[in-house]
Write a protein that holds these residues in place. Structure first.
Motif, short mmCIF file in Angstrom:
data_model
loop_
_atom_site.label_atom_id
_atom_site.label_comp_id
_atom_site.label_asym_id
_atom_site.label_seq_id
_atom_site.Cartn_x
_atom_site.Cartn_y
_atom_site.Cartn_z
N PHE A 28 39.25 56.08 49.82
CA PHE A 28 40.09 54.85 50.45
C PHE A 28 39.40 54.05 51.43
CE2 PHE A 28 43.85 52.70 50.82
CZ PHE A 28 44.05 52.34 52.34
N ASN A 29 38.58 54.68 52.06
CA ASN A 29 37.90 53.78 53.30
C ASN A 29 36.91 52.79 52.59
OD1 ASN A 29 38.82 56.09 54.62
ND2 ASN A 29 37.01 56.53 55.93
N PHE A 30 36.35 52.91 51.54
CA PHE A 30 35.51 52.04 50.86
C PHE A 30 36.32 51.05 49.93
CE2 PHE A 30 31.84 53.87 52.70
CZ PHE A 30 32.12 55.33 52.65
N TYR A 31 37.52 51.20 49.85
CA TYR A 31 38.32 50.35 48.81
C TYR A 31 38.76 49.19 49.54
CZ TYR A 31 38.35 54.62 46.23
OH TYR A 31 38.05 55.78 45.61
N ASP A 32 38.68 47.81 48.74
CA ASP A 32 39.35 46.71 49.20
C ASP A 32 40.80 46.53 48.57
OD1 ASP A 32 36.77 44.20 48.62
OD2 ASP A 32 37.21 45.51 50.23
N MET A 33 41.77 46.54 49.18
CA MET A 33 43.08 46.66 48.70
C MET A 33 44.03 45.43 48.62
SD MET A 33 43.26 50.18 48.37
CE MET A 33 45.17 50.09 48.05
N GLY A 34 44.75 45.27 47.86
CA GLY A 34 45.54 44.03 47.55
C GLY A 34 47.05 44.48 47.23
N HIS A 94 53.52 45.38 44.00
CA HIS A 94 52.39 46.49 43.40
C HIS A 94 51.07 46.46 44.44
CE1 HIS A 94 54.04 47.03 39.14
NE2 HIS A 94 54.48 45.75 39.39
N CYS A 95 50.70 47.84 44.66
CA CYS A 95 49.52 47.69 45.55
C CYS A 95 48.24 47.89 44.28
CB CYS A 95 49.36 48.48 46.33
SG CYS A 95 49.24 50.22 46.17
N ALA A 96 47.19 47.51 44.65
CA ALA A 96 46.12 47.41 44.08
C ALA A 96 44.74 47.97 44.71
CB ALA A 96 45.95 46.53 43.18
N ALA A 97 43.98 48.72 44.13
CA ALA A 97 42.64 48.98 44.64
C ALA A 97 41.50 48.57 43.98
CB ALA A 97 42.58 50.64 45.05
N ASP A 98 40.34 48.12 44.84
CA ASP A 98 39.14 47.97 44.03
C ASP A 98 38.05 49.09 44.61
OD1 ASP A 98 36.66 45.52 44.47
OD2 ASP A 98 36.58 47.08 43.36
N THR A 99 37.91 49.93 43.52
CA THR A 99 37.01 51.12 43.98
C THR A 99 35.70 51.05 43.60
OG1 THR A 99 37.25 52.29 41.70
CG2 THR A 99 39.25 52.78 43.49
N SER A 100 35.10 49.76 43.44
CA SER A 100 33.64 49.65 43.05
C SER A 100 32.94 49.59 43.95
CB SER A 100 33.48 48.17 41.91
OG SER A 100 33.80 47.24 43.14
N GLY A 105 34.72 40.23 43.09
CA GLY A 105 35.31 38.75 43.19
C GLY A 105 36.01 38.64 44.46
N PRO A 106 36.83 37.60 44.72
CA PRO A 106 37.59 37.18 45.98
C PRO A 106 38.73 38.15 46.02
CG PRO A 106 37.76 35.59 44.30
CD PRO A 106 36.91 36.44 43.64
N LEU A 107 39.13 38.45 47.27
CA LEU A 107 40.25 39.29 47.72
C LEU A 107 41.48 39.16 46.75
CD1 LEU A 107 39.95 39.89 51.35
CD2 LEU A 107 39.68 41.68 49.59
N TRP A 108 41.96 37.75 46.59
CA TRP A 108 43.00 37.16 45.96
C TRP A 108 43.10 37.48 44.21
CZ3 TRP A 108 41.65 33.72 42.19
CH2 TRP A 108 40.62 32.88 42.62
N SER A 109 41.93 37.76 43.85
CA SER A 109 41.91 37.90 42.32
C SER A 109 42.23 39.01 41.72
CB SER A 109 40.49 37.66 41.84
OG SER A 109 40.24 37.67 40.50
N PRO A 110 43.36 39.28 40.86
CA PRO A 110 43.82 40.36 40.24
C PRO A 110 42.72 41.18 39.50
CG PRO A 110 44.45 38.71 39.13
CD PRO A 110 43.88 38.00 40.37
N TYR A 111 41.57 40.29 38.85
CA TYR A 111 40.64 40.93 38.11
C TYR A 111 39.70 41.84 39.03
CZ TYR A 111 42.71 37.72 35.00
OH TYR A 111 43.25 37.01 34.13
N LYS A 112 39.99 41.65 40.23
CA LYS A 112 38.91 42.51 41.29
C LYS A 112 39.30 44.07 41.17
CE LYS A 112 38.24 42.80 45.91
NZ LYS A 112 36.79 43.08 46.26
N TYR A 113 40.61 44.23 40.92
CA TYR A 113 41.26 45.73 41.16
C TYR A 113 41.09 46.43 39.95
CZ TYR A 113 42.24 43.05 45.48
OH TYR A 113 42.27 42.40 46.68
#
Length: 126
Positions: A28-34, A94-100, A105-113
């Motif tokens: 989790f520590n490495f994930y951007d979250m939205g 919904h919450c979302a995680a970018d695990t890459s 992409g930007p934090l606001w983009s759903p395609y990031k997650y």
């Protein structure tokens, strides 16, 4: 990675709620979250996001000054504090995680997650 949201419910306009999203099965520590939301008959929309370190946050204009996103990396949890709720905030959140571990992409983009939770219903009555 599993994401489980909680904290939704029915609240009167002007009230507050705090949503939680608990993550498991990853780092989790490495994930951007939205946080995103979808109301009936409407497209999914961005609400708020926070970078893996917590150093960067981003908010939709419609929630700025009312919602606050935060995270507790020790608890693998991201929060969304919602104040001054309005009927138009009614939606499934919904919450979302970018695990890459690299910016997709930007934090606001759903395609990031790449991982999404099932959502929690928030209903604001007028």
């Amino acid at each position: 990675v599993q994401l489980v949201e909680s904290g939704g419910g029915l609240v009167q306009a002007g009230g507050s709620l705090r949503l939680s999203c608990a993550a498991s099965g990853g780092t989790f520590n490495f994930y951007d979250m939205g946080w995103f939301r979808q109301a009936p008959g409407k497209e999914r929309e961005f609400v708020a996001a926070i970078s893996w370190s917590g150093g960067n946050t981003n908010y939709a204009d419609s929630v700025k000054g009312r919602f606050t996103i935060s995270r507790d990396n020790a608890k693998n949890t991201v929060y969304l504090r919602m104040n001054s709720l309005k009927p138009e905030d009614t939606a499934v959140y919904h919450c979302a995680a970018d695990t890459s571990r690299s910016s997709r992409g930007p934090l606001w983009s759903p395609y990031k997650y790449d991982y999404w939770g099932q959502g929690t219903q928030v209903t604001v009555s007028s």
